[in-house]
Motif scaffolding. Sequence first.
Motif, PDB file in Angstrom:
ATOM      1  N   LYS A 133      14.297  15.294  23.774  1.00  0.00           N
ATOM      2  CA  LYS A 133      13.994  15.596  25.093  1.00  0.00           C
ATOM      3  C   LYS A 133      14.989  16.762  25.518  1.00  0.00           C
ATOM      4  O   LYS A 133      15.019  17.230  26.503  1.00  0.00           O
ATOM      5  N   LEU A 134      16.106  16.871  24.865  1.00  0.00           N
ATOM      6  CA  LEU A 134      17.299  17.888  25.114  1.00  0.00           C
ATOM      7  C   LEU A 134      16.641  19.222  24.985  1.00  0.00           C
ATOM      8  O   LEU A 134      17.555  20.252  25.413  1.00  0.00           O
ATOM      9  N   SER A 135      15.565  19.234  24.072  1.00  0.00           N
ATOM     10  CA  SER A 135      15.328  20.728  23.496  1.00  0.00           C
ATOM     11  C   SER A 135      13.932  21.076  24.171  1.00  0.00           C
ATOM     12  O   SER A 135      13.213  20.341  24.811  1.00  0.00           O
ATOM     13  N   THR A 136      13.792  22.418  23.958  1.00  0.00           N
ATOM     14  CA  THR A 136      12.231  22.914  24.316  1.00  0.00           C
ATOM     15  C   THR A 136      11.182  22.224  23.732  1.00  0.00           C
ATOM     16  O   THR A 136      11.344  21.757  22.486  1.00  0.00           O
ATOM     17  N   MET A 137      10.156  22.272  24.359  1.00  0.00           N
ATOM     18  CA  MET A 137       8.951  21.512  23.901  1.00  0.00           C
ATOM     19  C   MET A 137       8.090  22.695  22.765  1.00  0.00           C
ATOM     20  O   MET A 137       7.165  22.257  22.219  1.00  0.00           O
ATOM     21  N   ARG A 138       8.735  23.848  22.806  1.00  0.00           N
ATOM     22  CA  ARG A 138       8.035  24.529  21.734  1.00  0.00           C
ATOM     23  C   ARG A 138       8.041  23.953  20.237  1.00  0.00           C
ATOM     24  O   ARG A 138       9.220  24.064  19.886  1.00  0.00           O
ATOM     25  N   ASP A 139       6.811  23.464  19.731  1.00  0.00           N
ATOM     26  CA  ASP A 139       6.876  23.107  18.727  1.00  0.00           C
ATOM     27  C   ASP A 139       6.378  23.644  17.438  1.00  0.00           C
ATOM     28  O   ASP A 139       5.290  23.481  17.047  1.00  0.00           O
TER      29      ASP A 139
END
Lengths: 352, 352, 352, 352
Positions: A54-60
């Motif tokens: 959750k600390l990171s961008t959701m660009r997966d």
Amino acid sequence: MNSNSYGEFFKITTFGESHGEGVGVVIDNCVAGLELSVDDIQFELNRRKPGQSKLSTMRDEADKAEILSGVFEGKTTGTPIAILVRNTNQRSKDYSDIKDLFRPGHADFTYFKKFGIRDYRGGGRSSARETIGRVASGAVAKKILKKLSIDIFAYTIQIGNIKAENFNRDFIEENPVRTADENAYPLMEKAIMEAKMAQDSIGGVIEVCIKNVPVGIGEPVFDRLNARLAYGIMSIPAVKGIEFGAGFKAASMRGSENNDEITPDGFLSNNAGGTLGGISSGQDIVFRFAVKPTSSITIPKNTIDIHNQPQQIITKGRHDPCVAPRAVVIAEAMAALTLVDMIMIHNGRQII
Amino acid sequence: MNSNSYGEFFKITTFGESHGEGVGVVIDNCVAGLELSVDDIQFELNRRKPGQSKLSTMRDEADKAEILSGVFEGKTTGTPIAILVRNTNQRSKDYSDIKDLFRPGHADFTYFKKFGIRDYRGGGRSSARETIGRVASGAVAKKILKKLSIDIFAYTIQIGNIKAENFNRDFIEENPVRTADENAYPLMEKAIMEAKMAQDSIGGVIEVCIKNVPVGIGEPVFDRLNARLAYGIMSIPAVKGIEFGAGFKAASMRGSENNDEITPDGFLSNNAGGTLGGISSGQDIVFRFAVKPTSSITIPKNTIDIHNQPQQIITKGRHDPCVAPRAVVIAEAMAALTLVDMIMIHNGRQII
Amino acid sequence: MNSNSYGEFFKITTFGESHGEGVGVVIDNCVAGLELSVDDIQFELNRRKPGQSKLSTMRDEADKAEILSGVFEGKTTGTPIAILVRNTNQRSKDYSDIKDLFRPGHADFTYFKKFGIRDYRGGGRSSARETIGRVASGAVAKKILKKLSIDIFAYTIQIGNIKAENFNRDFIEENPVRTADENAYPLMEKAIMEAKMAQDSIGGVIEVCIKNVPVGIGEPVFDRLNARLAYGIMSIPAVKGIEFGAGFKAASMRGSENNDEITPDGFLSNNAGGTLGGISSGQDIVFRFAVKPTSSITIPKNTIDIHNQPQQIITKGRHDPCVAPRAVVIAEAMAALTLVDMIMIHNGRQII
Amino acid sequence: MNSNSYGEFFKITTFGESHGEGVGVVIDNCVAGLELSVDDIQFELNRRKPGQSKLSTMRDEADKAEILSGVFEGKTTGTPIAILVRNTNQRSKDYSDIKDLFRPGHADFTYFKKFGIRDYRGGGRSSARETIGRVASGAVAKKILKKLSIDIFAYTIQIGNIKAENFNRDFIEENPVRTADENAYPLMEKAIMEAKMAQDSIGGVIEVCIKNVPVGIGEPVFDRLNARLAYGIMSIPAVKGIEFGAGFKAASMRGSENNDEITPDGFLSNNAGGTLGGISSGQDIVFRFAVKPTSSITIPKNTIDIHNQPQQIITKGRHDPCVAPRAVVIAEAMAALTLVDMIMIHNGRQII
């Protein structure tokens, strides 16, 4: 001229933009006969990958590496190793409404002024996606260093005003902040989440430690090991400063306190941070660097457009509220690339 | 491979040891047609020279520069400019009793281990006398920058725990500490003299400011202007850390605070320190670096000899108790060399 | 950027003009611990020196080398070796009446157009005196190669239309033409003297042979050993072409004839000239290069002045009627520098 | 260190093997704002492609280029341009029976000895397929040169013993030999076909002409324009020699004949081949190079295997009986890359 190349001997050249066909790297002058698989590279890319918590961008992004050359039957051949990661999850339309605006804290303004043209999609070349090439080639460097028993690891020691005070190496990869302090971790996480909830971002400090570097690595007077490491680390996006050993604290010290005394069993302290005169002393190489808070925030800010007209901007897209946890992986890569390079240079001279 | 060369385009190569025949530099790829006299170089060498005040070593070298090549009828010809400064005031015998000892905080140990041989007289190549070549070539770089209206200056902002809080540029060259703060000056001087009286030494921090750099200078992704400056500055002896703009403070900032907003009239702040994405933005380039306390002190310390036997040592010779005042001059030189180099690189590409 | 530097690892930087203070060289990344005296350098400089026979210019420079740095107690320290040769026997006034004229075949025209300024005294930087730096540093390279049992020698194989057909290595240094053919020698000497008597000059061809190069030296695809040698040799003034092994004759051969067959005892021929794919094969490295007739002749010729007005010119000064005998020494130096460089590069990679 | 990079400013790095995933190139420091499409690159790749006539191998690769980065909306952005050509028509099994043999005239032996490992499929990295990266990047260089009105073209002037005597530029691309001599063409073609019928191969000579190079390009003393061109051309597989202007003929000339006289309207001859002192004079740059007969022939020959045992070998696979026609395209690319590089370097210095 280096520009998009790093290293004098063990040399990498990175290419690619955030929203182009892909990003990648060519590694030149790698040792021959090294066992290398795509998994070795994928392992480090996965550590760097966004969307891990959750600390990171959701660009997966899948960030799936392909080795295009330089490896035959599972071993390096001594020829250039090209590695390509296709971009797959771009959402360029996120950027269409800011294509004529310069985002504060971003490189939009300077790229446009320098080149007269700008790939506005996700920052183009100035995107941190470029660091995929660094991490992929860093994975190769790490494999080489492992053969030499040299061990590089980094960890977050500060987020906002929260500073780490304890060190448990095993904990680093067990928490998304990549801190080595179990007590500081929840506070650091909270600081990041609070910034995120406030549509804002937050900075941090990372420490890098390199163990088992043989004495003698580094080429004075300009290619000191610390100078090369500073060069490599300062070339990472968002890095604002670096210090070795006692660092800025040395400014307020006396020589009698700062000088590391020597005994037959080794040095009694490590204020130097592992180099003397720019050459490794056999002590741990220790340095710290600061990363600024992510520039992309969704709080409205003043800016101008390409016609020099005043505008307001919020920077959408998918961005980490704090780059420190992923910068840990990138810094390890840059340190590994620097070390292999400098070891090859030191070794090259030993011909008689 | 750089080793004793700095710069990719505007390239210098320094040579020489503390107690050998002399020290010097070869400058390659200088512009042709630049008016250049030995006085231009001597001016900067005199600023760097030891023995200028009680704050400095009494080694009173003439440090007289000779231009060996590259200048014809008072103008540069575009060919290599070689500059030689003969060593004249060596007292090698000062060093004979420590020739088998490794001085703590010095490069003796690492040079010996790296090269298997060591010129023990005054540190040999690791001596700060090497920086004469940097300052001499920096004088040429400064002349070029002046033609472009680019202005570089540095000043001491901290000695021990004394920090500058005011700024008066005119004052810098009027005091031996080279601080811009008239109030802090006597306190800084006192701190240095106290260290000296105690047979000890003391560290400091220097700030560098570069004005009127055109927007667009710096070559991402690796040859960012800030990365190159960090590389150059970290290659100066005794430097332990460097930070740009907000620097390490950025770690505790939020993005909404750190991002420099843009208006049609310019940026509203300069937390970036003058670069965005590694390219100059047109703002002042501002950075700070820390120097450790001089390693040479006459307080006895533990060390070993070349046979790995424990020994006590005091480091005689003639040394400054604080290197900050002279590091100001060296840092200006390295910054000037870096700027000219990066401007040539930026310019080179503009062929269509 | 190389410009006045040569070599990637074992790197030299030459400086100086024909009629300036002096000429010299800085050698970087030399091995440490090599015994080196000024006599080692002087020996090669004396071989290169003008005024050795009636075949050569009467400019009788002492060409006395001084080692400024990098050597301590008779051994190299691994730090830059600077070597200076002062100019002593300049007669600049020889050139004052041609200072506004461009000498045909000389670099006057192009230097003036490139740099907008020109040191007209004896060609300035474009003078063959620049090669003193190459020969001085080549002497160091040769000392290193000797430790590796690598043997480089060159000899004149053609003067004008006179071609050598025999080979006696011992004879090379016993005749001023530096041919290995005792029969051809008087004819070659006669050809040179006839040209000289006619106020004219004459060209030649030199062959270079390098023995005992270990297999594996050379870095494809661009830094092939032959490509690097071609680069180095073609950078010598007056060189117009180079060929390896069968050379231009290979154009009229069939593959069945040109391919060097291999047996357990070695290759059956050496049409390749000692490299395959740009990497040394263990065979002798063999190449030839052509030098044009000296440009400076006293037969009147058409030219222009700096105002583009037609003029007649004769080129006074002191010049060899044929550069081949001295080019032998310069070519050996460039070959030695190239070899040491490429061996260090090959060695550097071997770290695991 | 260059190894797989070429150029100091306009720099390319090639990668890839004959039978790996693909071959390609990264171009760094390209001008920004240049219109560039994949068709620009494909046009040159098609000229280089095998299988264009009965004179060439039947390996019919599509050789389809993909631009991976550095181009946005049809224009270069100033960031690295990566170009990839996938290998599609490999027949690796052709090579399985020679995987332990060293083919005479090939780089098998030296690669194996240098790297301790060898990709035996089609020569791996030593295959001429590597030149795809050169031709692709050369296409970009040519586009830049076109903007500067600089014109590069090459043509076959000798096949075996057949030499061209006439020149019709328009004819070059109309015949598969790429000769400019309509009369010599059928004889050259016959010579190639005869070699092919005899299971053999044949060599040739190519001439390169560069028009409209401005005066002043080239950086003495080492990076002379001719030295850099020699370096680049000699790095092409199969090249055995190069000469400029009068070339080897200059060896038998007198100075009075060889010196190019100058008039207000220009030079009266071009024995120099377009450079003086390594700097372009404004005349046509003219040079010639020899290519050996293709090493791969199906006449049995003696060789050894990796266990040093004697063996007989015929080299199957699909190979041109003469490399000259395709070397024309590769040479143009190397010349174009060299020119752009040297023009950028010359331009970079002009900052005041």
